[in-house]
Enzyme design. Structure first.
Site, PDB file in Angstrom:
ATOM      1  CB  SER A 339      -0.948  -0.044   1.203  1.00  0.00           C
ATOM      2  OG  SER A 339      -1.912   0.966   1.137  1.00  0.00           O
ATOM      3  CG  ASP A 350       7.410   5.396 -11.754  1.00  0.00           C
ATOM      4  OD1 ASP A 350       8.000   4.308 -11.888  1.00  0.00           O
ATOM      5  OD2 ASP A 350       6.171   5.514 -11.844  1.00  0.00           O
ATOM      6  CE  LYS A 364      -4.944  -2.293   0.919  1.00  0.00           C
ATOM      7  NZ  LYS A 364      -5.085  -0.901   0.426  1.00  0.00           N
TER       8      LYS A 364
END
Length: 476
Positions: A339, A350, A364
Site C-alpha cells: 500500500s 519512477d 495492494k
C-alpha cells in the site's frame, strides 16, 4: 406485524441508493423492442440475432446483465427477502439470537463480498483503527516484549509517564493493578496498561540487582508511537519506517534532523529507507514521505468511480528535499511492503530518485475510505485504485525492485517465508489487461544486521563495494 417494520426498513435502505442511479432508471426507459432489419451490405456474421422461437428474445449474457441497471422494484424485492429471512431467524432459530450482531454480520458479509479490503468496523474496532492510524494512544510510554511469559521492558519512551517515573530497560513487569502478568498474552498485558487519559495504573516490576519488586503508580498520558527508527552504519544512515501512521513524516523529518545534528551538519554518504514488512497506512503520509526526497512531480495518481476519488498528488520544493538532494538513496522492500510503502517506492523509482533493492512488494494498489457511521462504527470501502507517476498500476503485481537481493532463509523457515501477496487473496480487485504475479516473495528479515543480505548489499552499494547499473539511478 413485525414483517411490516422490516419491509419499511428495506424501503428506507433502497432509498439510500444514489439518486443518480434512480434518476437514470426513471428517465431512460427501455425503448420498445423492434426487430432490426440488416442492411444489404452487412456480412452474414454481422446480422442481428434471430428471435428465439415463440417470439422470446435471447437471454442476456452475464456481461450485459452486469451493465444493465436493475429495476428499483427488483432491489426492493431483494431487501424484502433479507427482511423475511431476518424475521424467520428471530422467530424460529433454536436460541434467541443477538439481533444487533445479526445485522452487523450481514453488513460485514455485504462489504467483504466486494474485495478483501472492504469491511465493517464495529465501534471498538473503529476506535482501535483510529488509534492505530493516529499513532497516539492513552498509555504509559513503555516499549515491551514477551520473554518466558513475562512482559519485559525494551525501553521507556522519552518524556512519558514511564520514563519520568524511573522505569528502566530490562525491567520485568510482573503485575498490573495487582493482577499477575504470568499467563496473559502480550496483547492482553498491553491492553491493561492502555486506557483513558488521566486514569491511573499500578505497575509492579522486578529489576535485576534489586531484591524486592518495585511498585510504580502511573497516570496515563498521550503517547505517540514511534514510526521511525534510525541508525548509522558507518557513514550510511538507515531509516526504518514501520508504518504510515500520522507519525510517519514527522518521524522522518526528526530522524534527518538528528542525523545531521550528530554529524555536525555533514551529510551522510547515503540514506537507506527500509520499508520492508511495512503494511502501509495513510495515503497522505506516503505523499509527505516521498516529498521529503522529491522536489517536484507526481507522487501518486488515484482513480475512482466518482470524480471526487480521482486525484493527483504532487511533490513540492522545500528545505528538506533541498538538504537531501545530493544524498544517494536506496529503498528496501520485500513481500510485506504494501500500500503506502508501494506508493513511496514506486514514486522514487519512477522519478529515478532511488534504487529499489530487495524482493517484489505485496501488490495492494487500491485505496480504502473510512466512512464513519456515528455510534455504529464505520465502514472501510475501496473507492479508488492508485497508480505510480508513470501510470503503473501495481494492483496484484507489486513493485519490482531494480536489484533483486534475496535473504538466506533458515532451513526451518524455508517454504514458509514467501507470500504471493494481493494476487493470492480471494476476491481481489483485478485490472483489465494487467498481468498478476503467480510466485511468492519473501517476508523474512534477519534480526542480526550482519546476516541481513539486503541491508548489507545496500550499504555496499553506497560505499562502492557493490556495483550495479541500476545504482545510482539515471534520469532518462
Amino acid at each position: 406485524m413485525r414483517f411490516t417494520t422490516i419491509r419499511a426498513a428495506a424501503l428506507t435502505l433502497a432509498l439510500l441508493l444514489p439518486a443518480s442511479t434512480l434518476v437514470a432508471q426513471e428517465t431512460a426507459p427501455a425503448p420498445a423492442e423492434e426487430t432490426p432489419v440488416p442492411t444489404p451490405d452487412q456480412a452474414p456474421d454481422q446480422a442481428p440475432a434471430e428471435p428465439a422461437p415463440g417470439g422470446e428474445q435471447p437471454e442476456p449474457t452475464p456481461e450485459e446483465k452486469a451493465e444493465a441497471p436493475r429495476d428499483p422494484l427488483e432491489v426492493y424485492a431483494d431487501l424484502n427477502l433479507f427482511g423475511e429471512i431476518f424475521d424467520r431467524i428471530r422467530a424460529e432459530y433454536v436460541d434467541a439470537p443477538d439481533e444487533q450482531e445479526l445485522i452487523r454480520a450481514a453488513i460485514q458479509g455485504m462489504l467483504t463480498s466486494l474485495d478483501p479490503h472492504s469491511g465493517y468496523l464495529p465501534p471498538a474496532d473503529y476506535d482501535e483503527m483510529r488509534e492505530d492510524t493516529s499513532g497516539e494512544f492513552g498509555g504509559l510510554g513503555i516499549e515491551v516484549t514477551m520473554e518466558e511469559g513475562i512482559v519485559k521492558v525494551v525501553s521507556p519512551i522519552d518524556d512519558t509517564p514511564a520514563a519520568k517515573a524511573g522505569i528502566m530497560a530490562n525491567d520485568l513487569i510482573v503485575a498490573i493493578d495487582g493482577v499477575q502478568v504470568q499467563g496473559l498474552t502480550l496483547d492482553d498485558a498491553v491492553a491493561k496498561m492502555r486506557g483513558p487519559l488521566g486514569t491511573s495504573v499500578k505497575i509492579t516490576v522486578a529489576r535485576e540487582g534489586v531484591p524486592d519488586p518495585l511498585d510504580f503508580e502511573l497516570t496515563r498520558a498521550t503517547i505517540a508511537m514511534r514510526a521511525v527508527r534510525w541508525s548509522m552504519e558507518g557513514d550510511v544512515a538507515v531509516l526504518r519506517l514501520s508504518r504510515f501512521s500520522e507519525q510517519a513524516f514527522v518521524g522522518i523529518q526528526q530522524a534527518i534532523k538528528d542525523i545531521y545534528a550528530e554529524r555536525k551538519d555533514v551529510p551522510p554518504k547515503g540514506i537507506i529507507l527500509d520499508l520492508r514488512n511495512n503494511p502501509g497506512g495513510l495515503v497522505d503520509q506516503s505523499v509527505y514521505v516521498a516529498d521529503a526526497f522529491l522536489k517536484q512531480g507526481a507522487v501518486v495518481l488515484t482513480r475512482g468511480r466518482v470524480p471526487e476519488e480521482s486525484a493527483r498528488y504532487d511533490a513540492q520544493p522545500d528545505a528538506l528535499d533541498a538538504q537531501l538532494s545530493d544524498v544517494p538513496l536506496v529503498v528496501l522492500i520485500n513481500g510485506g511492503s504494501a500500500s503506502a510503502s508501494e506508493i513511496v517506492a514506486g514514486a522514487l523509482q519512477d522519478h529515478k530518485r532511488a534504487t529499489i533493492v530487495g524482493t517484489r512488494s505485496f501488490g495492494k494498489g487500491s485505496v480504502q475510505s473510512i466512512i464513519s457511521l456515528g455510534p455504529d462504527g464505520a465502514m472501510r470501502l475501496t473507492t479508488a485504485r492508485y497508480y505510480t507517476p508513470n501510470n503503473r498500476s501495481i494492483q496484484a503485481l507489486g513493485i519490482v525492485p531494480d536489484i533483486e537481493i534475496k535473504q538466506t532463509v533458515p532451513a526451518e523457515l524455508q517454504g514458509r517465508d514467501e507470500i504471493i501477496g494481493e494476487a493470492g487473496l480471494a476476491g481481489h480487485i483485478t485490472v483489465e489487461g494487467q498481468e498478476e504475479t503467480t510466485v511468492g516473495s519473501s517476508v523474512y528479515v534477519p534480526a542480526d544486521k550482519a546476516e541481513d543480505n539486503q541491508l548489507q548489499y545496500a550499504i555496499g552499494l553506497i560505499n562502492g563495494e557493490e556495483t550495479d547499473p541500476a545504482y545510482p539511478p539515471k534520469a532518462e
